[in-house]
Design a protein around this motif. Structure first.
Motif, short mmCIF file in Angstrom:
data_model
loop_
_atom_site.label_atom_id
_atom_site.label_comp_id
_atom_site.label_asym_id
_atom_site.label_seq_id
_atom_site.Cartn_x
_atom_site.Cartn_y
_atom_site.Cartn_z
N GLN A 148 9.50 -14.68 41.50
CA GLN A 148 8.55 -15.12 40.25
C GLN A 148 9.53 -15.17 39.11
O GLN A 148 9.12 -16.23 38.17
N VAL A 149 10.16 -14.17 38.75
CA VAL A 149 10.93 -14.13 37.30
C VAL A 149 12.04 -15.37 37.44
O VAL A 149 12.07 -15.89 36.22
N PHE A 150 12.63 -15.50 38.45
CA PHE A 150 13.46 -16.76 38.54
C PHE A 150 12.82 -18.24 38.07
O PHE A 150 13.27 -18.69 37.24
N LEU A 151 11.40 -18.16 38.90
CA LEU A 151 10.78 -19.30 38.62
C LEU A 151 10.37 -19.56 36.87
O LEU A 151 10.44 -20.73 36.40
N GLN A 152 10.03 -18.14 36.47
CA GLN A 152 9.78 -18.41 34.96
C GLN A 152 11.10 -18.64 34.13
O GLN A 152 10.86 -19.49 33.16
N ALA A 153 12.03 -18.22 34.60
CA ALA A 153 13.47 -18.82 33.83
C ALA A 153 13.47 -20.34 33.94
O ALA A 153 14.01 -20.81 32.92
N VAL A 154 13.09 -20.81 35.14
CA VAL A 154 13.56 -22.04 35.32
C VAL A 154 12.64 -22.82 34.35
O VAL A 154 12.77 -23.82 33.70
N ARG A 155 11.21 -22.14 34.45
CA ARG A 155 10.16 -23.06 33.70
C ARG A 155 10.44 -23.09 32.07
O ARG A 155 10.39 -24.17 31.36
N GLU A 156 11.12 -21.95 31.68
CA GLU A 156 11.60 -22.10 30.09
C GLU A 156 12.70 -23.05 29.91
O GLU A 156 12.85 -23.43 28.90
N LEU A 157 13.75 -23.09 30.95
CA LEU A 157 14.75 -23.99 30.76
C LEU A 157 14.34 -25.39 30.84
O LEU A 157 14.44 -26.35 30.25
N LYS A 158 13.27 -25.63 31.47
CA LYS A 158 12.60 -26.79 31.69
C LYS A 158 12.02 -27.21 30.31
O LYS A 158 12.05 -28.35 29.80
N GLU A 159 11.30 -26.30 29.81
CA GLU A 159 10.36 -26.57 28.43
C GLU A 159 11.46 -26.72 27.42
O GLU A 159 10.91 -27.68 26.57
N CYS A 160 12.64 -26.51 27.32
CA CYS A 160 13.45 -26.70 26.08
C CYS A 160 14.52 -27.75 26.53
O CYS A 160 15.24 -28.10 25.84
N GLY A 161 14.29 -28.41 27.87
CA GLY A 161 14.95 -29.77 28.07
C GLY A 161 16.36 -29.41 28.79
O GLY A 161 17.10 -30.35 28.84
N LYS A 162 16.63 -28.24 29.20
CA LYS A 162 17.87 -28.04 29.65
C LYS A 162 18.08 -28.31 31.29
O LYS A 162 18.94 -28.46 31.88
N VAL A 163 16.90 -28.30 31.89
CA VAL A 163 16.89 -28.66 33.34
C VAL A 163 15.20 -29.60 33.57
O VAL A 163 14.62 -29.72 32.77
N SER A 164 15.62 -30.37 34.45
CA SER A 164 14.68 -31.46 34.74
C SER A 164 14.52 -31.90 36.19
O SER A 164 15.59 -31.47 37.08
N ASP B 190 14.73 -9.33 37.92
CA ASP B 190 13.70 -9.33 37.01
C ASP B 190 14.19 -9.54 35.48
O ASP B 190 13.35 -9.03 34.60
N ASP B 191 15.02 -10.27 35.17
CA ASP B 191 15.52 -10.35 33.78
C ASP B 191 15.64 -11.85 33.34
O ASP B 191 16.62 -12.34 33.86
N VAL B 192 14.59 -12.47 32.78
CA VAL B 192 14.47 -13.75 32.56
C VAL B 192 15.74 -14.20 31.68
O VAL B 192 16.39 -15.43 31.94
N ALA B 193 15.94 -13.61 30.71
CA ALA B 193 17.04 -13.92 29.99
C ALA B 193 18.41 -14.21 30.62
O ALA B 193 19.20 -15.19 30.43
N LYS B 194 18.96 -13.22 31.48
CA LYS B 194 20.24 -13.29 32.22
C LYS B 194 20.05 -14.28 33.25
O LYS B 194 21.19 -14.92 33.44
N ILE B 195 18.96 -14.27 33.73
CA ILE B 195 18.98 -15.61 34.86
C ILE B 195 19.02 -16.82 34.10
O ILE B 195 19.81 -17.51 34.73
N GLN B 196 18.62 -17.12 33.02
CA GLN B 196 18.66 -18.45 32.23
C GLN B 196 20.04 -18.57 32.10
O GLN B 196 20.81 -19.56 32.20
N THR B 197 21.02 -17.59 31.38
CA THR B 197 22.31 -17.61 31.25
C THR B 197 22.99 -18.03 32.33
O THR B 197 23.91 -18.83 32.38
N ASN B 198 22.92 -17.39 33.43
CA ASN B 198 23.57 -17.38 34.58
C ASN B 198 23.29 -18.71 35.14
O ASN B 198 24.22 -19.32 35.94
N LEU B 199 22.06 -19.19 35.27
CA LEU B 199 21.70 -20.29 35.84
C LEU B 199 22.45 -21.58 35.47
O LEU B 199 22.95 -22.50 35.91
N GLN B 200 22.32 -21.60 33.96
CA GLN B 200 22.99 -22.54 33.05
C GLN B 200 24.43 -22.72 33.45
O GLN B 200 25.16 -23.83 33.79
N ALA B 201 25.22 -21.35 33.67
CA ALA B 201 26.54 -21.40 33.65
C ALA B 201 26.96 -21.82 35.31
O ALA B 201 27.98 -22.52 35.37
#
Length: 411
Positions: A232-248, A351-362
């Motif tokens: 769930q937290v991973f999916l929340q991180a993906v959603r936030e990246l989608k909302e700011c246009g970094k993934v689609s 369970d860390d949204v911010a770190k998941i976002q950073t590492n997913l982008q990298a």
């Protein structure tokens, strides 16, 4: 199942002839007819009932019928059958394997009745305590009590206790510090090289413009709906990246193959508005699943801190696919250590949204690189054949000890 199956396939190469005592097919909810069990392996079955399906009334059953697990009824047929097999074939060693705790009880009983050395393949601890949450697993105290009793018998009477990680071995030793530490050994899970050779023709080569196409990330296998695996937290991180246009949906596809909880996760995906990026896929045959792993751009592993002593068996197959792996894992766990050993540095807590976002982008930015030559060599130590060689060496040592003791008695 793969661990035991592959041991039975390769032990013959090292002078050992396994015979398997297992349950009748009705004990399983699902069965596969495609297992390549060698013809020379003796397989004997005995009656076993699944308490939850065969001994329940209107979905309920007596708790005591599921101590230490739902297949405890197997004891009453397996012990006599094991004694008969001992009389017929005169095996040198009794070997039992978890995660069915009843199997260890049966191994202990047959060993005690025959005097044959017993090897208890625990893989992971049967009982664990989470110091952070202050919770025991399993939660039922009577199940824990029965399993701890079995574990203690192994500590006292087994000739060897085998674990899949150093962390799991350490838990057992801390619980029974009076035990001879030489009785404990580690034989990891692994992958079957032969299967990977069989699928090699089906592994595609990425196109030259790989960096411009949509990236596909895959998690293959069950994702338990628990704090230890929940995406769930991973999916929340993906959603936030989608909302700011970094993934689609133009640059990313995520597949959860055979999650086991599709209805739960589909609702989650829909609520987060990720149905255009995240897809749930049904279970497929084993070789097809490996082929899919080898053909995607990157692989996902989910494991919370409560499972720090364990390494998911699929991770060794992931590593053999020579694909980048994004680890949603605790840094103190065995899984994080193994990923680090293969320079898989994109890791974040589950369970860390911010770190998941950073590492997913990298992770996405780094996809497409070739595996290092030293990693291609290093993974070979986890081939099923190499691991079976280590098991055979352990068995040889037990036979040598027995023979030496016998010679000493004669003299």
């Amino acid at each position: 199942m793969q661990r035991t199956l592959r041991f039975s396939q390769y032990l013959g190469e090292f002078g050992w002839h396994p015979m398997v005592l297992t349950v009748n097919p009705a004990a399983h909810e699902n069965i596969s007819n495609g297992l390549d069990v060698p013809e020379q392996v003796v397989v004997k079955r005995s009656l076993c009932l699944d308490t939850a399906r065969h001994l329940a009334f209107r979905g309920k059953y007596l708790n005591c019928l599921a101590w230490p697990d739902r297949w405890s009824s197997w004891i009453f047929s397996a012990v006599p059958k094991g004694l008969l097999l001992n009389w017929q074939f005169k095996p040198d060693v009794i070997w039992s394997t978890y995660p069915i705790a009843t199997a260890h009880y049966i191994g202990w009983a047959i060993s005690r009745l025959t005097g044959k050395p017993w090897v208890a393949d625990f893989r992971d601890p049967m009982v664990e305590f989470n110091a952070v949450t202050q919770h025991w697993a399993p939660a039922d105290r009577y199940v824990r009590k029965f399993r701890l009793w079995i574990e203690k018998q192994a500590a006292k009477h087994a000739a060897k206790l085998v674990f899949c990680t150093d962390g799991a071995k350490q838990i057992c030793f801390e619980r029974y510090p009076w035990m001879d530490p030489s009785k404990l050994c580690v034989i990891e899970n692994g992958y079957d090289e032969k299967v990977f050779q069989d699928i090699s023709a089906q592994v595609s080569i990425p196109p030259p413009e790989a960096e411009k196409r949509k990236k596909t990330l895959l998690h293959s296998g069950v994702l338990y709906y628990s704090s230890d695996r929940n995406p769930q937290v991973f999916l929340q991180a993906v959603r936030e990246l989608k909302e700011c246009g970094k993934v689609s949906s133009d640059n990313l596809e995520i597949i959860f193959r055979a999650s086991g909880y599709d209805s739960v996760y589909q609702d989650m995906i829909n609520q987060l508005g990720l149905d255009d990026i995240v897809r749930l896929a049904p279970a497929i045959p084993y070789q097809q699943a490996l082929t899919e792993m080898a053909n995607v751009d990157g692989l996902l592993i989910f494991q919370g801190a409560t499972s720090n002593p364990a390494v998911p068996a699929k991770l060794y197959e992931y590593l053999r696919c020579h694909k980048p792996i994004l680890g949603l894992v605790d840094e103190q766990g065995e899984t994080a250590k193994l990923l680090a050993d293969f320079d898989m540095h994109c890791r974040a807590p589950l369970d860390d949204v911010a770190k998941i976002q950073t590492n997913l982008q990298a992770f996405m930015d780094a996809l497409g690189g070739a595996p290092k030559a030293e990693h291609l060599v290093k993974i070979q130590q986890y081939s099923r054949r190499s691991l079976t060689a280590r098991l055979a060496q352990t068995l040889n040592e037990l036979v040598e000890i027995r023979d030496n003791q016998s010679d000493n008695l004669k003299h």
